[in-house]
Every structure is written in structure tokens, then in C-alpha cells.
Scaffold this motif. Structure first.
Motif, PDB file in Angstrom:
ATOM      1  N   GLY A 191       0.705  -1.103   0.278  1.00 26.05           N
ATOM      2  CA  GLY A 191       0.196   0.137  -0.290  1.00 26.05           C
ATOM      3  C   GLY A 191       0.610   0.937  -0.295  1.00 26.05           C
ATOM      4  N   SER A 192       0.090   2.134  -0.285  1.00 35.10           N
ATOM      5  CA  SER A 192       1.024   3.671   0.059  1.00 35.10           C
ATOM      6  C   SER A 192       0.642   4.563   0.259  1.00 35.10           C
ATOM      7  CB  SER A 192       1.317   3.625  -1.255  1.00 35.10           C
ATOM      8  OG  SER A 192       0.812   3.790  -2.647  1.00 35.10           O
ATOM      9  N   ASP A 193       0.964   6.026   0.916  1.00 38.86           N
ATOM     10  CA  ASP A 193      -0.255   6.626   1.217  1.00 38.86           C
ATOM     11  C   ASP A 193       0.920   8.171   2.689  1.00 38.86           C
ATOM     12  OD1 ASP A 193      -2.300   8.608   1.956  1.00 38.86           O
ATOM     13  OD2 ASP A 193      -3.461   7.014   3.101  1.00 38.86           O
ATOM     14  N   ASP A 194       0.574   9.295   2.347  1.00 35.05           N
ATOM     15  CA  ASP A 194       1.232  10.374   2.803  1.00 35.05           C
ATOM     16  C   ASP A 194       2.645   9.875   2.337  1.00 35.05           C
ATOM     17  OD1 ASP A 194      -0.892  11.757   4.493  1.00 35.05           O
ATOM     18  OD2 ASP A 194       0.007  10.164   5.994  1.00 35.05           O
ATOM     19  N   GLY A 195       2.737  10.242   1.344  1.00 38.58           N
ATOM     20  CA  GLY A 195       4.557  10.574   0.494  1.00 38.58           C
ATOM     21  C   GLY A 195       5.036   8.594   1.060  1.00 38.58           C
ATOM     22  N   TRP A 196       4.632   7.428   1.427  1.00 40.74           N
ATOM     23  CA  TRP A 196       5.381   6.350   2.246  1.00 40.74           C
ATOM     24  C   TRP A 196       4.714   5.166   1.390  1.00 40.74           C
ATOM     25  CZ3 TRP A 196       8.933   5.898   5.623  1.00 40.74           C
ATOM     26  CH2 TRP A 196       9.670   7.082   6.113  1.00 40.74           C
ATOM     27  N   PHE A 197       5.464   4.480   1.192  1.00 41.74           N
ATOM     28  CA  PHE A 197       5.676   3.457   0.349  1.00 41.74           C
ATOM     29  C   PHE A 197       5.331   1.936   1.011  1.00 41.74           C
ATOM     30  CE2 PHE A 197       6.390   6.233  -3.554  1.00 41.74           C
ATOM     31  CZ  PHE A 197       5.135   6.119  -4.022  1.00 41.74           C
ATOM     32  N   ALA A 198       4.607   0.807   0.955  1.00 43.72           N
ATOM     33  CA  ALA A 198       4.820   0.106   2.230  1.00 43.72           C
ATOM     34  C   ALA A 198       4.530  -1.345   1.848  1.00 43.72           C
ATOM     35  CB  ALA A 198       4.188  -0.086   3.557  1.00 43.72           C
ATOM     36  N   VAL A 199       5.496  -2.390   1.763  1.00 42.37           N
ATOM     37  CA  VAL A 199       4.877  -3.725   1.431  1.00 42.37           C
ATOM     38  C   VAL A 199       5.431  -4.578   2.348  1.00 42.37           C
ATOM     39  CG1 VAL A 199       5.840  -5.038   0.120  1.00 42.37           C
ATOM     40  CG2 VAL A 199       6.214  -3.295  -0.762  1.00 42.37           C
ATOM     41  N   ARG A 200       4.527  -5.552   2.509  1.00 35.82           N
ATOM     42  CA  ARG A 200       5.159  -6.547   3.706  1.00 35.82           C
ATOM     43  C   ARG A 200       4.872  -8.283   3.048  1.00 35.82           C
ATOM     44  NH1 ARG A 200       1.789  -8.242   9.070  1.00 35.82           N
ATOM     45  NH2 ARG A 200       1.613 -10.268   8.309  1.00 35.82           N
ATOM     46  N   GLY A 201       6.478  -9.216   3.344  1.00 35.81           N
ATOM     47  CA  GLY A 201       6.326  -9.997   3.021  1.00 35.81           C
ATOM     48  C   GLY A 201       6.873 -10.877   4.026  1.00 35.81           C
ATOM     49  N   ARG A 202       7.032 -12.322   3.532  1.00 40.88           N
ATOM     50  CA  ARG A 202       7.566 -13.646   5.244  1.00 40.88           C
ATOM     51  C   ARG A 202       8.064 -14.659   4.163  1.00 40.88           C
ATOM     52  NH1 ARG A 202       4.539 -18.513   4.550  1.00 40.88           N
ATOM     53  NH2 ARG A 202       3.369 -18.514   2.313  1.00 40.88           N
ATOM     54  N   ASN A 203       9.105 -14.668   5.529  1.00 42.90           N
ATOM     55  CA  ASN A 203      10.308 -15.835   4.635  1.00 42.90           C
ATOM     56  C   ASN A 203       9.769 -17.298   5.351  1.00 42.90           C
ATOM     57  OD1 ASN A 203      12.743 -17.639   4.013  1.00 42.90           O
ATOM     58  ND2 ASN A 203      13.961 -16.486   5.591  1.00 42.90           N
ATOM     59  N   PRO A 204       8.606 -17.894   4.467  1.00 41.45           N
ATOM     60  CA  PRO A 204       8.190 -19.347   4.824  1.00 41.45           C
ATOM     61  C   PRO A 204       9.356 -20.272   5.193  1.00 41.45           C
ATOM     62  CG  PRO A 204       7.524 -18.752   2.611  1.00 41.45           C
ATOM     63  CD  PRO A 204       8.626 -17.414   3.033  1.00 41.45           C
ATOM     64  N   LEU A 205      10.688 -20.163   4.677  1.00 35.31           N
ATOM     65  CA  LEU A 205      11.533 -21.166   4.755  1.00 35.31           C
ATOM     66  C   LEU A 205      12.273 -20.926   6.417  1.00 35.31           C
ATOM     67  CD1 LEU A 205      14.405 -20.656   2.110  1.00 35.31           C
ATOM     68  CD2 LEU A 205      12.372 -22.382   1.811  1.00 35.31           C
ATOM     69  N   LEU A 206      12.014 -20.348   7.169  1.00 36.97           N
ATOM     70  CA  LEU A 206      12.493 -20.322   8.977  1.00 36.97           C
ATOM     71  C   LEU A 206      11.577 -20.586   9.494  1.00 36.97           C
ATOM     72  CD1 LEU A 206      13.826 -16.828   9.446  1.00 36.97           C
ATOM     73  CD2 LEU A 206      14.667 -18.397   9.208  1.00 36.97           C
ATOM     74  N   ARG A 207      10.292 -21.136   9.323  1.00 35.79           N
ATOM     75  CA  ARG A 207       8.532 -21.463   9.523  1.00 35.79           C
ATOM     76  C   ARG A 207       9.660 -22.868   9.616  1.00 35.79           C
ATOM     77  NH1 ARG A 207       2.845 -19.959   9.795  1.00 35.79           N
ATOM     78  NH2 ARG A 207       2.149 -20.457  11.277  1.00 35.79           N
ATOM     79  N   ARG A 208       9.848 -23.542   9.019  1.00 37.25           N
ATOM     80  CA  ARG A 208      11.005 -25.315   9.270  1.00 37.25           C
ATOM     81  C   ARG A 208      11.707 -25.888  10.103  1.00 37.25           C
ATOM     82  NH1 ARG A 208      12.046 -25.016   2.367  1.00 37.25           N
ATOM     83  NH2 ARG A 208       9.759 -24.465   1.768  1.00 37.25           N
ATOM     84  N   GLY A 209      12.327 -24.163  11.158  1.00 36.26           N
ATOM     85  CA  GLY A 209      12.732 -24.922  12.188  1.00 36.26           C
ATOM     86  C   GLY A 209      12.178 -23.474  13.306  1.00 36.26           C
ATOM     87  N   GLY A 210      10.985 -23.346  12.763  1.00 35.10           N
ATOM     88  CA  GLY A 210      10.198 -23.293  13.874  1.00 35.10           C
ATOM     89  C   GLY A 210      10.293 -21.870  14.529  1.00 35.10           C
TER      90      GLY A 210
ATOM     91  N   ARG B  98       8.965 -17.858  12.898  1.00 31.59           N
ATOM     92  CA  ARG B  98       8.030 -17.331  12.265  1.00 31.59           C
ATOM     93  C   ARG B  98       7.894 -15.930  12.421  1.00 31.59           C
ATOM     94  NH1 ARG B  98       2.089 -17.605  14.486  1.00 31.59           N
ATOM     95  NH2 ARG B  98       4.366 -17.831  16.649  1.00 31.59           N
ATOM     96  N   HIS B  99       8.445 -15.546  10.642  1.00 34.69           N
ATOM     97  CA  HIS B  99       8.982 -13.630  10.346  1.00 34.69           C
ATOM     98  C   HIS B  99       8.944 -13.339   9.373  1.00 34.69           C
ATOM     99  CE1 HIS B  99      13.075 -11.654   8.231  1.00 34.69           C
ATOM    100  NE2 HIS B  99      11.978 -11.303   9.183  1.00 34.69           N
ATOM    101  N   TRP B 100       8.281 -12.398  10.079  1.00 39.33           N
ATOM    102  CA  TRP B 100       8.248 -11.103   8.694  1.00 39.33           C
ATOM    103  C   TRP B 100       8.854  -9.729   8.931  1.00 39.33           C
ATOM    104  CZ3 TRP B 100       5.576  -6.875  10.137  1.00 39.33           C
ATOM    105  CH2 TRP B 100       4.717  -6.792  11.169  1.00 39.33           C
ATOM    106  N   ARG B 101       8.694  -9.317   7.461  1.00 35.01           N
ATOM    107  CA  ARG B 101       9.509  -8.273   7.935  1.00 35.01           C
ATOM    108  C   ARG B 101       8.759  -7.195   6.988  1.00 35.01           C
ATOM    109  NH1 ARG B 101      15.734  -8.234   5.482  1.00 35.01           N
ATOM    110  NH2 ARG B 101      16.106  -8.568   7.889  1.00 35.01           N
ATOM    111  N   LEU B 102       8.598  -6.291   7.520  1.00 35.86           N
ATOM    112  CA  LEU B 102       7.931  -4.962   6.427  1.00 35.86           C
ATOM    113  C   LEU B 102       8.936  -3.702   5.541  1.00 35.86           C
ATOM    114  CD1 LEU B 102       5.276  -2.793   6.022  1.00 35.86           C
ATOM    115  CD2 LEU B 102       5.467  -2.149   8.461  1.00 35.86           C
TER     116      LEU B 102
END
Length: 610
Positions: free
Chosen positions: A430-449, A451-455
């Protein structure tokens, strides 16, 4: 008497069995020496007639350099110096040593055998210089005579997927052009036509389901197109078209148009290959036109302000052609390919790309949620690049998670990351107020117990804010890596702040963790083990700063701010929840309001308040 009759019968039977076999051997030998005309003689004569009656061929679109420089043309024509793969100044005159390998490089060996370096002569011939065609013909015939399939002195690199397909396309055009100019005598023509058939048979018999098979399909299609008068040519075309379409559509999401092989450079290579295929086989395929147009649009988005591409996956700092550059000039805002797993933000003089994709193992690095940032005239953070694909310590390094701007657990990279593709890890944008935002996760780490997401929160020319949230089944040690560009210098301005500087640029890197102050290490140009390197070009390593931040805990939050101007904007942790993130902002130590991000499914709403 009875015995004699039995022996006579046996003798007659023996003669009936053996004499025809002996006769066949004699006839075969006679055919071999030309005493008896073989059955294929009429076919060869028919092929010769078809070759010399055919119209002059249109020149295919080169895959690499459609407009070589005057210097390259002069080197080839006057000094017999060619650019073979990434290596320039290679002298090639008949009799060529086709097994040479002065650089100990598989890339050189393959490029030498593919004959794509003859493009420069083809270009000069199309400009009206017949001598360039004659020079190319001599080199081609030298290859045909001395690199026969199965011969003892034939290079191992000669008959391989992609190499054979690329060479087939060169062979098809040059043979037809030489015949059109009446510069291909009968003996040379027969030899060339035999090679055409050998290439077609090899390509039919050796299907490849990786991207190399696409080059083979185009080569097979070129043979079928240029030699329509030959028996079997129609089948060559059909097989080439069928294989190409099947494989190509498996590696691209059509409405998004990004090539799903984890590499920015290969997106351009395969887009150009699709254009070449469409020109020969897809004139009446509107779906191909739409896909090609979309892939070119995405290619424009992948070009940074320095006219080069980000280094994710197996890529070098290539400069795409003028058509892509024209498209890039008008790109503004954000492109988020949610199913492909890549997002790009562009503004005049500013560029951010981020990755969360794993569709197959081709050219894949352990670069989950890594990113490239170009702003203020510099590549401030950038991935590592390819170097080369030959096994060894350097290849192990560029593939590893510690060579990318990632978050890892216990410094071990990602468990089983080469074997279990997950598709796309992008979750929302999404985007607003001049900022652009993207969020994603890394499913590869979940196999080691874990959960990680990055914004990612990016305001061009102001700041990039990276928020990480990890949740685990027990306490872990986490390493976060930030790969700075080779031009960026670093000063230590405090336990949480690094000063960043380059000509015309002053900024900072500030980080907070819910675990407290993070131990920080910085490495530049280390060899044992490899760290702090970037490979912008083939087999070239340049030193650059790699920053590693380390912390331990079970459920942790992080926020890192890369300020892009002297105001030193900094974000501090507020609340980091699954649906909402709230950060406090300061500028040069003074409060500067708050920044909040709300997630609703795949949409992010950004709000900056005083």
C-alpha cells in the motif's frame, strides 16, 4: 547318395542365407566410396535445389547486442578479435582451436561453441559488407568440419543444451545467407546441410525442461523455418513451437509478467528470447503479444536510476537495451507482483526492490526478504551478484543468506532452502502520505520453528524503515545482515547508529531491538570465511561493508532506519502486531510524530501523524 543330397541341401541353404548378406555388404561399401548412388543422393540434390532457390533470409534479432560498437566491428573484421561470452579480444581464425580454454571457464567454453560471437559479423553483413559474411562462413565451416558429433577431437561443450540451440540459429541464418549470395559451393553446401540435419536430430532427441530447453526450441524452430524445403522441417517447427510454449508458460505468471527464475538479468534474456520466438512463430498469437508487452513493462521497472539492474539472484550489472530504458523513464510509484514475489518502488532518482520468491532452484540464492536501495545517486544497499556458477568457496558465499540483507537463525542460513519452493512470500502492499509499504514473510524459517515477517516503509529521498517481527517456539539467536554498496563509507556514531557517506550523500543506519542493544560487527573484503564482497561483473569481486546485528530471544521485534539525508530521521519501536505497526519518529534527536501501518488482508494503509 542320401548323404550327398543332404549336404547339397545344406549348401544351398547356406548360400541362400550368406550370399545376400555378402551382397549387401559389397553394395554398402560401394555406396560408401561412391560406386553406387545411395538412396539419399536424390534427397541431397533436392535439398541443394531448395537451398539455392530459396529467397534471401531475414536476419533474426540478436539475443545480446543488436548494435555492436564500431570498435567491436573493427576488431572482428580487421583483427579477427571477438567477444566470446564475457571475454573480449579473443583471436579466432581458421583453423580454430575449438578446445581452447585460456580462462578455465565453462562460460567461455560454452560461448565459443555456441558461435553467438558471430553476431557482430552478421550485423556488419546486414550493413552491406559481403566480406563479413564470407568471414563468418569460413569460421562456421571450420567448426562444422572439426567439431562433428561424436568425433574424438570434439569439445565436450559442443553438444549440450542451449549451446546447440544457439548455434543452430546462427547456422541456419549463415548457411541460407551464403547460399543467397552464391558464396556456398556444392561441397560446402552439402556439408552445411548435413550439419543442419545433425543439429535438428540432436535437438529433437535431447529435450531439456529447464530454461536451456527454450534456446533449443528457438534453434529448432529456426532450422525448420530457414530450411522449409528439407524433409522433416515441418516437424522441427512443430516440436520447437510446442516445447517452447509449454516451458515458457510454466515459468511466468502471465498477468504479472516476471520471469520466475529468481534473477533480474535473466528476465531480460528471456524477454528478448520470447520476442525472437514470437517473430518466427507467434504472429497470430495475441496472448504472446500481451505477454511480451507485459514482460517489457516489468523490465522497465527493474532498471535503477544508473540504468542498470538490481543484483538479485544470478545477475551482473547489465545495462538493458534502449527500448527498456525508454520504458523505465516513465515509471513512477510501486509495482507489486504478489504472485511472483517481487515489489519495486520508483521515483525520479530513487529505487527500492524487495524479494520474497522461490518458484524453482534455477539461479536461486538464499535471499528471502533481501532488498536493493538506490537513492541520492548511489547504490546504498545492494545484493551480491553472481560471480560465476562454478562450485567452490566463492560460489558457496554468494548463494548463502549471509551474502544478502536477510535475517537468519543461529547464523546457519535457511534449512533445506534449495529443495522446497514456496512460490511468493509477499503478503500486502500500500501507499499513503508519501510512504510506500510492502510486507512479506520468509517461509523457509518456519521449518526451523521460527515465524518471520518483514515490513518495508520507504519515502524516496527521506528514509527506508525496515521492521522485522520474529516469533519462535523457544529462545534463538538471530543475525540481521545489511549489505552496503561498494561506494558507501561507514563511521561508528554510537551503539545503535552508523554514519553512511559517499560523494554527495550523507545518511545513517539506526537500529533498535526489543532485546536491547545489539552487538554489531562490520566486515569489508574478508576471505576466510568470505564476507564483505560484491560481484557486480563476471568473476570480479569488490570489497564493501557488511553490517551484522545479533540478538537473542524468543519473540522479538526490530526496526532499522536508513536515513537518506542529513536530517537523520529515526524510527523507534512502538507496537508491532500482526495487523498494526506503530512507530515513533524523530529527526536529529527531536520528536517528528508517529508512523502507523494497518493491514487489511493484502492491503496496507500508512498514516504519518505530527
Amino acid at each position: 547318395m542320401v548323404i550327398f543330397e543332404q549336404n547339397a541341401a545344406r549348401t544351398t541353404t547356406w548360400r541362400q542365407r550368406v550370399y545376400p548378406a555378402i551382397l549387401a555388404m559389397v553394395v554398402g561399401a560401394a555406396i560408401a566410396v561412391g560406386a553406387v548412388a545411395p538412396a539419399s543422393a536424390s534427397s541431397a540434390s533436392s535439398d541443394l535445389r531448395g537451398l539455392h532457390r530459396a529467397a534471401c533470409p531475414p536476419s533474426p534479432k540478436p539475443l545480446r547486442d543488436p548494435h555492436p560498437s564500431r570498435e567491436r566491428v573493427a576488431d572482428a573484421r580487421q583483427r579477427d578479435l571477438f567477444t566470446v561470452g564475457p571475454y573480449s579480444g579473443v583471436k579466432l581464425v581458421p583453423l580454430v582451436n575449438w578446445r581452447q580454454d585460456p580462462h578455465h571457464s565453462s562460460r567461455f567454453r560454452s560461448a565459443l561453441q555456441a558461435l553467438t560471437w558471430l553476431d557482430v559479423l552478421r550485423y556488419d553483413y546486414r550493413r552491406g559488407h559481403l566480406g563479413a559474411l564470407l568471414q563468418a562462413k569460413r569460421l562456421l565451416l571450420d567448426w562444422i568440419h572439426r567439431q562433428k558429433l561424436g568425433a574424438p577431437r570434439t569439445s565436450r561443450a559442443a553438444w549440450r543444451s542451449k549451446v546447440t540451440g544457439e548455434r543452430a540459429a546462427e547456422l541456419a541464418y549463415l548457411v541460407r545467407a551464403a547460399a543467397c549470395e552464391r558464396k556456398l559451393p556444392r561441397r560446402q553446401a552439402l556439408s552445411a546441410l548435413r550439419s543442419v540435419k545433425t543439429h535438428a536430430r540432436w535437438l529433437i532427441a535431447h529435450p531439456d525442461n529447464m530454461n536451456h530447453g527454450l534456446f533449443d526450441s528457438v534453434g529448432l524452430l529456426a532450422l525448420g523455418r530457414h530450411f522449409r524445403f528439407m524433409k522433416g522441417a515441418r516437424g522441427w517447427r512443430k516440436v520447437g513451437v510446442r516445447r517452447f510454449l509449454r516451458m515458457f508458460h510454466e515459468r511466468v505468471i502471465e498477468n504479472e509478467g516476471f520471469w520466475l527464475e529468481n534473477s533480474s538479468a535473466y528476465h531480460f534474456v528471456l524477454t528478448d528470447l520470447l520476442e525472437r520466438f514470437k517473430a518466427t512463430a507467434g504472429r497470430h498469437r495475441p496472448g504472446l503479444r500481451r505477454l511480451l508487452r507485459r514482460m517489457k513493462e516489468v523490465g522497465g521497472w527493474l532498471i535503477e536510476p544508473d540504468h542498470r539492474v538490481p543484483l538479485f539472484g544470478d545477475s551482473n550489472l547489465i545495462t538493458p537495451g534502449r527500448a527498456y530504458q525508454r520504458r523505465a523513464a516513465n515509471d513512477r510509484g510501486m509495482l507489486a507482483l504478489m504472485k511472483s514475489g517481487i515489489a519495486v518502488v520508483k521515483s525520479p532518482g530513487a529505487f527500492l526492490s524487495m524479494l520474497a520468491d522461490f518458484h524453482n532452484g534455477t539461479h536461486k540464492h538464499a535471499d528471502e526478504l533481501s532488498f536493493d536501495l538506490f537513492d541520492r545517486g548511489h547504490r546504498i544497499l545492494t545484493d551480491t551478484g553472481q560471480y560465476h556458477i562454478q562450485p567452490g568457496p566463492i560460489r558457496d558465499f554468494v548463494l548463502s543468506a549471509r551474502a544478502h540483507s536477510t535475517l537468519t537463525v543461529r547464523g546457519r542460513g535457511f534449512t533445506g532452502w534449495r529443495k522446497r519452493p514456496y512460490g511468493s512470500g509477499l503478503q500486502a502492499r500500500g501507499s499513503d502520505d508519501g510512504w510506500f509499504a510492502v510486507r512479506g514473510r520468509n517461509p523457509l524459517l518456519r521449518r526451523g520453528g521460527v515465524r518471520h515477517w518483514r515490513l518495508f516503509l520507504y519515502k524516496p529521498h527521506v528514509a527506508l524503515i525496515v521492521v522485522d517481527r520474529v516469533r519462535a517456539d523457544r529462545s534463538r539467536t538471530y543475525d540481521r545482515y545489511f549489505q552496503l554498496g561498494p561506494e558507501i563509507g561507514v563511521t561508528q556514531d554510537g551503539p545503535r547508529t552508523l554514519g553512511l557517506h559517499a560523494p554527495g550523500f550523507t545518511g545513517s543506519l539506526y537500529s533498535e531491538s526489543s532485546a536491547g542493544t545489539e552487538p554489531r560487527t562490520m566486515v569489508r573484503g574478508r576471505n576466510d570465511p568470505f564476507a564483505g564482497w560484491i560481484s557486480p561483473f563476471y568473476r570480479r569481486l569488490l570489497p564493501r561493508w557488511t553490517v551484522r546485528l545479533q540478538s537473542s530471544g524468543q519473540n522479538l521485534n526490530y526496526v532499522t532506519t536508513i536515513s537518506l539525508n542529513p536530517s537523520r530521521l529515526q524510527a523507534s519501536l512502538g507496537s508491532v502486531g500482526e495487523r498494526q505497526v506503530r512507530l515513533s519518529l524523530s529527526s536529529n534527536g527531536a520528536p517528528a510524530g508517529t508512523l502507523s501501518v494497518l493491514r487489511r488482508r493484502s492491503n496496507l494503509t500508512v498514516n504519518q501523524a505530527p
